[in-house]
Design a protein around this motif. Sequence first.
Motif, short mmCIF file in Angstrom:
data_model
loop_
_atom_site.label_atom_id
_atom_site.label_comp_id
_atom_site.label_asym_id
_atom_site.label_seq_id
_atom_site.Cartn_x
_atom_site.Cartn_y
_atom_site.Cartn_z
N LEU A 152 0.86 -1.17 0.00
CA LEU A 152 0.00 0.00 0.00
C LEU A 152 0.90 1.23 0.00
CD1 LEU A 152 -3.15 0.53 0.37
CD2 LEU A 152 -2.62 0.89 2.78
N VAL A 153 0.60 2.20 -0.85
CA VAL A 153 1.35 3.45 -0.85
C VAL A 153 0.40 4.61 -0.59
CG1 VAL A 153 3.05 2.49 -2.47
CG2 VAL A 153 1.20 3.95 -3.34
N ILE A 154 0.90 5.59 0.17
CA ILE A 154 0.11 6.77 0.52
C ILE A 154 0.96 8.00 0.26
CG2 ILE A 154 -1.03 8.03 2.39
CD1 ILE A 154 -1.43 5.32 3.80
N ARG A 155 0.42 8.93 -0.51
CA ARG A 155 1.09 10.21 -0.71
C ARG A 155 0.16 11.30 -0.16
NH1 ARG A 155 4.45 12.56 -5.86
NH2 ARG A 155 4.79 14.66 -5.02
N SER A 156 0.65 12.07 0.79
CA SER A 156 -0.18 13.03 1.50
C SER A 156 0.65 14.22 1.93
CB SER A 156 -0.79 12.35 2.74
OG SER A 156 -1.38 13.29 3.60
N ARG A 157 0.02 15.37 2.01
CA ARG A 157 0.77 16.54 2.44
C ARG A 157 1.18 16.44 3.91
NH1 ARG A 157 2.40 21.07 0.53
NH2 ARG A 157 2.82 22.84 1.92
N GLU A 158 0.18 16.22 4.79
CA GLU A 158 0.48 16.14 6.22
C GLU A 158 -0.43 15.14 6.92
OE1 GLU A 158 -1.73 19.98 7.98
OE2 GLU A 158 -0.17 20.48 6.51
N LEU A 159 -0.65 14.01 6.25
CA LEU A 159 -1.47 12.91 6.77
C LEU A 159 -2.95 13.26 6.91
CD1 LEU A 159 0.91 11.18 9.33
CD2 LEU A 159 0.40 10.56 6.97
N ASP A 160 -3.44 14.10 6.02
CA ASP A 160 -4.87 14.31 5.76
C ASP A 160 -5.77 14.27 6.99
OD1 ASP A 160 -4.44 14.51 2.99
OD2 ASP A 160 -4.41 12.34 2.80
N PRO A 161 -5.79 15.33 7.78
CA PRO A 161 -6.76 15.39 8.89
C PRO A 161 -8.18 15.19 8.36
CG PRO A 161 -5.17 17.17 9.07
CD PRO A 161 -4.93 16.54 7.73
N GLY A 162 -8.95 14.36 9.05
CA GLY A 162 -10.29 14.05 8.61
C GLY A 162 -10.37 12.78 7.81
N LEU A 163 -9.25 12.27 7.34
CA LEU A 163 -9.23 11.03 6.56
C LEU A 163 -8.30 10.01 7.21
CD1 LEU A 163 -10.05 9.36 4.12
CD2 LEU A 163 -8.20 10.46 2.83
N LEU A 164 -7.01 10.30 7.22
CA LEU A 164 -6.05 9.32 7.74
C LEU A 164 -5.99 9.30 9.26
CD1 LEU A 164 -3.14 9.71 5.14
CD2 LEU A 164 -4.97 8.01 5.22
N LEU B 184 4.45 8.77 1.94
CA LEU B 184 5.26 9.87 1.41
C LEU B 184 4.61 11.19 1.80
CD1 LEU B 184 7.77 10.44 -0.32
CD2 LEU B 184 6.29 10.37 -2.34
N LEU B 185 5.33 11.99 2.60
CA LEU B 185 4.81 13.25 3.12
C LEU B 185 5.40 14.45 2.40
CD1 LEU B 185 5.14 12.34 6.89
CD2 LEU B 185 2.99 12.65 5.67
N HIS B 186 4.63 15.53 2.35
CA HIS B 186 5.15 16.79 1.85
C HIS B 186 5.58 17.69 3.00
CE1 HIS B 186 3.91 17.06 -2.59
NE2 HIS B 186 3.80 15.80 -2.22
N ASP B 187 4.99 17.49 4.16
CA ASP B 187 5.31 18.32 5.32
C ASP B 187 5.31 17.45 6.57
OD1 ASP B 187 5.60 20.24 7.27
OD2 ASP B 187 4.16 21.64 6.39
N ALA B 188 6.42 16.78 6.81
CA ALA B 188 6.53 15.87 7.96
C ALA B 188 6.41 16.62 9.28
CB ALA B 188 7.85 15.11 7.89
N LEU C 260 -0.21 4.75 -10.89
CA LEU C 260 0.09 5.54 -9.69
C LEU C 260 1.25 4.92 -8.91
CD1 LEU C 260 -3.55 6.34 -8.52
CD2 LEU C 260 -1.85 7.99 -9.36
N LEU C 261 1.29 3.60 -8.83
CA LEU C 261 2.40 2.94 -8.13
C LEU C 261 3.72 3.18 -8.83
CD1 LEU C 261 0.68 -0.47 -7.27
CD2 LEU C 261 1.43 1.24 -5.62
N GLU C 262 3.70 3.12 -10.15
CA GLU C 262 4.93 3.34 -10.93
C GLU C 262 5.40 4.78 -10.83
OE1 GLU C 262 3.83 1.98 -14.80
OE2 GLU C 262 4.10 -0.15 -14.31
N ALA C 263 4.47 5.73 -10.72
CA ALA C 263 4.85 7.13 -10.56
C ALA C 263 5.35 7.40 -9.14
CB ALA C 263 3.65 8.03 -10.88
N PHE C 264 4.83 6.66 -8.17
CA PHE C 264 5.20 6.84 -6.77
C PHE C 264 6.65 6.39 -6.51
CE2 PHE C 264 5.60 5.35 -2.42
CZ PHE C 264 4.93 6.29 -1.66
#
Length: 298
Positions: free
Chosen positions: A166-178, A202-206, A276-280
């Motif tokens: 499973l791969v997840i790309r998110s800015r800051e772990l998506d409040p309200g979802l993750l 994969l985070l944009h803002d850890a 999406l997996l190949e781009a990730f």
Amino acid sequence: MFRIRSADHAADFSALRSVREVVFVEEQQVPREIELDALDAQSRHVIAEDAEGRPIGTGRLTPERKIGRMAVLRGWRGRGVGAAMLHALLRQARGAGWESVCLHAQANAVAFYRRHGFAAVGERFMEAGIEHQAMRLRLDRPVAIEDREAAVALTVALVQDARRRLVIRSRELDPGLLDDGQVLEALRTFGTTGRGNEVHVLLHDAAAAQRAHAPLLVLAQRLPSVFALREVDDPVDRNDASACIASDAGGYYHRPLGQRFDGEAALAGAPRARQLLEAFDPVWQRSRPCSELRALGL
């Protein structure tokens, strides 16, 4: 907490009936002779149970490729039980190779089914004294996700369907979802069942996720052999505003603007999921490991 499982009509008859009797016969005044029909024994059933194993919801999928008898006890409504049962039934329909399913939605449930991709067919009509709308869902096409409820339900189903990756790309772990309890439970189950399961986040803002004490970070800390976290480092990658979740089972949820729920998803969209997996992967390889998130002391 609750769980959804497949039900055997003969073995689980009393449990199925206990929920349907309360919801349909007692609350909605549907005659018993209508509520019970010959299709029951021929249908695939799911049942929702609470933490003590007591039945709280039911649903069925008939040989006519129709979803029905969706019922949730009053105290459990609005807590994701209906969405979880619906996706369990859709999973069975996809497993049977069906291209579409239909249903008759009570008028007050039309919006719920629309959020899960169903489209209205024809005019409304009366059935058992209740206004209904025929609806249909194509299983071979992506679904538009427009709000948090649909996003949560789809994400839970996507995680449950994943095999090993499973791969997840998110800015800051998506409040309200993750950070939703159902999503976290699905991720925990994925991380603790089977061998070799992996989740790459994969985070944009850890730092923002760390400051917010995101619950997913705590889960990742507890399961370090399953969860790996990195932060995008390349300027080009940082300018990509999209977010996605994709699995090796062909499921995906992609949002062009990662801070919104709006996007498209499919649980049987292997070509797009593979894309999406190949781009990730190359972005993951050139991103920095978030070693500072391994011990948060939360």
